[in-house]
Motif scaffolding. Structure first.
Motif, PDB file in Angstrom:
ATOM      1  N   ALA B 175      -2.523   3.644 -17.573  1.00 47.95           N
ATOM      2  CA  ALA B 175      -2.991   2.734 -16.518  1.00 47.95           C
ATOM      3  C   ALA B 175      -3.486   3.524 -15.307  1.00 47.95           C
ATOM      4  O   ALA B 175      -4.496   3.172 -14.690  1.00 47.95           O
ATOM      5  N   ASP B 176      -2.774   4.603 -14.969  1.00 47.24           N
ATOM      6  CA  ASP B 176      -3.201   5.450 -13.847  1.00 47.24           C
ATOM      7  C   ASP B 176      -4.592   6.038 -14.102  1.00 47.24           C
ATOM      8  O   ASP B 176      -5.434   6.069 -13.207  1.00 47.24           O
ATOM      9  N   ASP B 177      -4.815   6.512 -15.330  1.00 47.76           N
ATOM     10  CA  ASP B 177      -6.115   7.107 -15.653  1.00 47.76           C
ATOM     11  C   ASP B 177      -7.235   6.070 -15.614  1.00 47.76           C
ATOM     12  O   ASP B 177      -8.325   6.347 -15.129  1.00 47.76           O
ATOM     13  N   LEU B 178      -6.930   4.883 -16.139  1.00 49.12           N
ATOM     14  CA  LEU B 178      -7.943   3.814 -16.096  1.00 49.12           C
ATOM     15  C   LEU B 178      -8.256   3.463 -14.644  1.00 49.12           C
ATOM     16  O   LEU B 178      -9.418   3.305 -14.258  1.00 49.12           O
ATOM     17  N   PHE B 179      -7.203   3.374 -13.840  1.00 42.37           N
ATOM     18  CA  PHE B 179      -7.374   3.028 -12.420  1.00 42.37           C
ATOM     19  C   PHE B 179      -8.270   4.057 -11.742  1.00 42.37           C
ATOM     20  O   PHE B 179      -9.173   3.720 -10.967  1.00 42.37           O
ATOM     21  N   GLU B 180      -8.039   5.318 -12.072  1.00 47.15           N
ATOM     22  CA  GLU B 180      -8.811   6.388 -11.437  1.00 47.15           C
ATOM     23  C   GLU B 180     -10.271   6.371 -11.884  1.00 47.15           C
ATOM     24  O   GLU B 180     -11.176   6.595 -11.080  1.00 47.15           O
ATOM     25  N   VAL B 181     -10.474   6.090 -13.173  1.00 38.15           N
ATOM     26  CA  VAL B 181     -11.850   6.019 -13.683  1.00 38.15           C
ATOM     27  C   VAL B 181     -12.617   4.890 -13.001  1.00 38.15           C
ATOM     28  O   VAL B 181     -13.789   5.022 -12.663  1.00 38.15           O
ATOM     29  N   ILE B 182     -11.932   3.790 -12.763  1.00 40.11           N
ATOM     30  CA  ILE B 182     -12.611   2.616 -12.201  1.00 40.11           C
ATOM     31  C   ILE B 182     -12.788   2.709 -10.686  1.00 40.11           C
ATOM     32  O   ILE B 182     -13.827   2.356 -10.148  1.00 40.11           O
ATOM     33  N   THR B 183     -11.763   3.212  -9.991  1.00 47.03           N
ATOM     34  CA  THR B 183     -11.795   3.181  -8.514  1.00 47.03           C
ATOM     35  C   THR B 183     -12.056   4.541  -7.875  1.00 47.03           C
ATOM     36  O   THR B 183     -12.327   4.608  -6.677  1.00 47.03           O
ATOM     37  N   GLY B 184     -11.890   5.612  -8.633  1.00 45.92           N
ATOM     38  CA  GLY B 184     -12.028   6.940  -8.063  1.00 45.92           C
ATOM     39  C   GLY B 184     -10.809   7.379  -7.259  1.00 45.92           C
ATOM     40  O   GLY B 184     -10.786   8.448  -6.667  1.00 45.92           O
ATOM     41  N   LYS B 185      -9.758   6.519  -7.252  1.00 46.23           N
ATOM     42  CA  LYS B 185      -8.545   6.855  -6.486  1.00 46.23           C
ATOM     43  C   LYS B 185      -7.367   7.025  -7.453  1.00 46.23           C
ATOM     44  O   LYS B 185      -7.338   6.417  -8.523  1.00 46.23           O
ATOM     45  N   ARG B 186      -6.377   7.791  -6.990  1.00 35.62           N
ATOM     46  CA  ARG B 186      -5.181   8.001  -7.792  1.00 35.62           C
ATOM     47  C   ARG B 186      -4.390   6.694  -7.892  1.00 35.62           C
ATOM     48  O   ARG B 186      -4.215   6.002  -6.892  1.00 35.62           O
ATOM     49  N   GLY B 187      -3.940   6.371  -9.078  1.00 38.27           N
ATOM     50  CA  GLY B 187      -3.115   5.174  -9.270  1.00 38.27           C
ATOM     51  C   GLY B 187      -1.682   5.417  -8.841  1.00 38.27           C
ATOM     52  O   GLY B 187      -1.291   6.557  -8.568  1.00 38.27           O
ATOM     53  N   LEU B 188      -0.887   4.353  -8.765  1.00 40.32           N
ATOM     54  CA  LEU B 188       0.500   4.540  -8.329  1.00 40.32           C
ATOM     55  C   LEU B 188       1.502   4.155  -9.411  1.00 40.32           C
ATOM     56  O   LEU B 188       2.684   4.057  -9.168  1.00 40.32           O
ATOM     57  N   PHE B 189       0.992   3.954 -10.643  1.00 40.35           N
ATOM     58  CA  PHE B 189       1.879   3.427 -11.678  1.00 40.35           C
ATOM     59  C   PHE B 189       2.915   4.455 -12.158  1.00 40.35           C
ATOM     60  O   PHE B 189       3.877   4.105 -12.829  1.00 40.35           O
ATOM     61  N   GLY B 190       2.684   5.705 -11.815  1.00 36.45           N
ATOM     62  CA  GLY B 190       3.670   6.725 -12.182  1.00 36.45           C
ATOM     63  C   GLY B 190       4.654   7.001 -11.050  1.00 36.45           C
ATOM     64  O   GLY B 190       5.524   7.853 -11.176  1.00 36.45           O
ATOM     65  N   THR B 191       4.494   6.276  -9.923  1.00 38.01           N
ATOM     66  CA  THR B 191       5.385   6.549  -8.792  1.00 38.01           C
ATOM     67  C   THR B 191       6.737   5.888  -9.023  1.00 38.01           C
ATOM     68  O   THR B 191       6.871   4.995  -9.857  1.00 38.01           O
ATOM     69  N   ARG B 192       7.730   6.351  -8.274  1.00 34.81           N
ATOM     70  CA  ARG B 192       9.082   5.821  -8.456  1.00 34.81           C
ATOM     71  C   ARG B 192       9.716   5.491  -7.105  1.00 34.81           C
ATOM     72  O   ARG B 192       9.245   5.917  -6.059  1.00 34.81           O
ATOM     73  N   ILE B 193      10.776   4.727  -7.189  1.00 31.92           N
ATOM     74  CA  ILE B 193      11.454   4.265  -5.977  1.00 31.92           C
ATOM     75  C   ILE B 193      12.923   4.643  -6.063  1.00 31.92           C
ATOM     76  O   ILE B 193      13.548   4.462  -7.113  1.00 31.92           O
ATOM     77  N   VAL B 194      13.464   5.194  -4.986  1.00 32.01           N
ATOM     78  CA  VAL B 194      14.910   5.393  -4.920  1.00 32.01           C
ATOM     79  C   VAL B 194      15.470   4.446  -3.862  1.00 32.01           C
ATOM     80  O   VAL B 194      14.771   4.050  -2.928  1.00 32.01           O
TER      81      VAL B 194
END
Lengths: 177, 451
Positions: B175-194
């Motif tokens: 999903a992050d890669d697709l997001f980047e291909v479409i928007t040119g920006k880094r996706g946040l789907f790999g980010t995490r929350i503590v």
């Protein structure tokens, strides 16, 4: 080398002191006695039977004496200056500490439930430190007073009322030695 | 006077000597990262001419129409295929930037080759297909292709591999890669929350994916702990814990699964942000009386003091260029936000509304600060620009506090007591789409989003 030995020795000494403190009676007992405003009579008799040293008894007395003197002092919302209402209590505490020079205390700073955890921790820290400063200004040695903040983590009372919040905004005193 | 309470504190701290860093858990975490960093990419050359299909920086974005087909594989892999494509859809849906076409309306079956004529009538601009197979070493291999319907060409072809039980991080990576291909920006789907969670009487630090999934306990010491802060590379968190009667600062390193004591003045020391270069940690300490802001060089351990006011100065957060700090001070008698240079100079107050403004965090994406403000009798999450303009209140239900931005600055997490038990909530940066992401059986505090 010699200096190192001394340090190690001191460290051991401190450690053994810390260990000793754990042997103070458990909390539930104290809460009971707190409710009655004095130590239960049965407890005292049992202590006598078990033939505990005089020192232990005098510690018991010391505790009772302290319980009547070291009551919580309170603060205004979002403030950490010692209030006029708190001063008579702090004077009593200082007088008592000047007589009993072997006792050291821990002042805990607490806040009411409102607001950000982190800011409340700083606020509690300043409440404890302001209380300590006031006692020091009355002549108690600063080395006899430790401080810690609990922020809003340990409320006495959990209702959302002004009365309850006032109770929670407090400096609480604990004997540390 | 409560003597045994002290005893309790001491006893507790002795118990704490049994360190409960959950190594296995941390290890599995880094394993998942390894699996993903070992991806082999076969991008076709045409992708290199980076075309932005969706400019997410423009105001008034029209949602981008996209069709994600169910990923296909041999019989045993049908379930994984459905799961991966569902996660990708849900990730894209989360951003509110995409219009996901209903898969029941698709004309082309998942295993047929791409034909633009099947998609034009549906209004799709982009079509995503995927196939899954089991590699000889037992890991999952996924090949993903994305097609531009208008230009009728393949714009992404990439192979991924991961352990079979790490389907979620794998799908997030796609999903992050697709997001980047479409928007040119880094996706946040790999980010995490503590966040700090309380389950019964026990306090622990919990870690979860950005969507609240894969929740796990990572530090279970049981001691009181304040809001953690992430390092820029997502490999460390810094936090303050009350241990042995002192609030000291610790850093947990995910790679080595170790926790180190970083600073202890003996008074109240509270962790602030890491600087963007990862070299420094901001913190506050009352070691010299009133809490002040300091900057600690993590390599040399050299400490610079940044504030000297005889007032409370806490909660420092750094600007994305590393040049400015927003923090809280009560030098005006109530807690307010101030901004100063990274050297401690040129402090200026930026909040003038209300008598309680705390918990600031500077967006990584630019000139916006999120914070907590007392409004009426309750606490609400607000944003403001660093020059003090444009203060906007985003929440209104219950008390809302301790906000933290996503890495792209488009979303905010915060704690709220609107449903009774305090939990972690998520919303868009404009306050829309507020929803709970932490479980109801854990009281949650101090959430922090990886950068």
């Amino acid at each position: 080398m010699k200096r190192l030995m001394v340090v190690v020795f001191l460290a051991l000494f401190v450690f053994s002191c810390a260990q000793k403190e754990v042997t103070i009676p458990d909390r539930s007992k104290d809460q009971d006695s707190g409710k009655k405003g004095q130590t239960g009579k049965d407890d005292v008799t049992r202590v006598d039977k078990e033939n505990i040293r005089d020192k232990a008894l005098s510690e018991e007395e010391l505790m009772r004496e302290m319980q009547s003197i070291f009551s919580d002092t309170h603060f205004a919302y979002n403030r950490y200056d010692v209030t006029d209402d708190a001063k008579p209590t702090l004077r009593k505490i200082a007088d008592w500490m000047l007589k009993r020079t072997s006792v050291t205390i821990l002042v805990e700073g607490h806040c009411d439930e409102r607001g950000t955890n982190e800011y409340n921790l700083a606020l509690g820290d300043q409440r404890a430190q302001a209380t300590k400063s006031y006692l020091v200004s009355l002549g108690v040695s600063s080395s006899r007073i430790e401080t810690v903040s609990f922020g809003k983590e340990q409320p006495l009372c959990t209702e959302k009322t002004e009365e309850c919040w006032t109770k929670n905004r407090r400096a609480h005193f604990v004997m540390s030695k | 006077m409560n003597i045994p309470e002290m005893a309790k504190v001491r006893k507790k701290s002795n118990n704490l000597m049994r360190v409960i860093l959950l190594f296995l858990i941390s290890a599995s975490l880094s394993a998942s990262i390894c699996a993903l960093s070992a991806l082999s990419a076969l991008l076709c050359p045409s992708v290199c001419e980076a075309r932005v299909y969706l400019d997410i920086t423009s105001p008034g974005i029209k949602k981008f129409p996209i069709a994600i087909q169910d990923f296909t594989g041999k019989e045993a892999l049908v379930q994984e295929g459905l799961e991966i494509s569902d996660i990708i859809r849900s990730d894209l849906q989360f951003t509110d930037l995409f219009f996901l076409l209903d898969k029941n309306a698709f004309i082309e079956t998942s295993d047929s080759p791409f034909n633009a004529d099947n998609w034009k009538p549906l209004g799709a601009d982009l079509v995503v297909k995927g196939t899954i197979e089991i590699s000889p070493d037992g890991s999952l291999g996924v090949v993903v292709s994305a097609y531009d319907v208008v230009e009728m060409r393949n714009i992404l072809k990439k192979k991924y591999s991961s352990k079979k039980d790490l389907v979620r991080p794998l799908a997030h990576k796609i999903a992050d890669d697709l997001f980047e291909v479409i928007t040119g920006k880094r996706g946040l789907f790999g980010t995490r929350i503590v966040f700090v969670g309380q389950d019964g009487q026990n306090r622990s630090i919990y870690l979860m994916d950005f969507d609240g999934q894969r929740l796990k306990k990572i530090v279970g010491r049981g001691s009181l702990t304040m809001k953690p802060r992430w390092s820029g590379d997502g490999k460390k968190i810094a936090y303050s814990s009350l241990r042995n009667g002192k609030w000291s600062i610790y850093i947990l390193d995910f790679d080595t699964a170790t926790e180190r004591l970083i600073y202890s003045s003996g008074a109240t020391d509270l962790a602030g942000d890491f600087t963007p270069d990862g070299k420094y940690l901001l913190f506050s300490s009352s070691g010299k009386g009133s809490p002040d802001i300091y900057l600690l060089h993590l390599g040399t351990k050299v400490i610079s003091r940044l504030t000297y006011e005889p007032a409370i100065e806490v909660s420092p957060s750094v600007s994305p260029d590393g040049k400015q700090i927003v923090y809280v001070s009560d030098r005006s008698s109530t807690p307010q936000l101030y901004v100063m240079g990274i050297d401690g100079n040129d402090s200026r107050r930026i909040t003038f509304e209300g008598n309680y403004n705390t918990a600031p965090e500077w967006s990584l994406a630019g000139d916006l600060i999120v914070f907590t403000s007392r409004a009426g009798g309750s606490f609400q999450v607000c944003t403001i620009k660093s020059d003090g303009s444009g203060m906007t209140q985003l929440t209104s239900a219950g008390n809302n506090d301790e906000p933290s931005f996503s890495s792209d600055g488009r979303y905010i997490i915060f704690t709220s007591d609107r449903d009774g038990v305090k939990g972690v909530y998520q919303m868009n940066v404009n306050g829309e789409q507020q929803h709970r992401i932490s479980p109801r059986n854990i009281r949650a505090f101090g959430p922090s989003w990886s950068r």
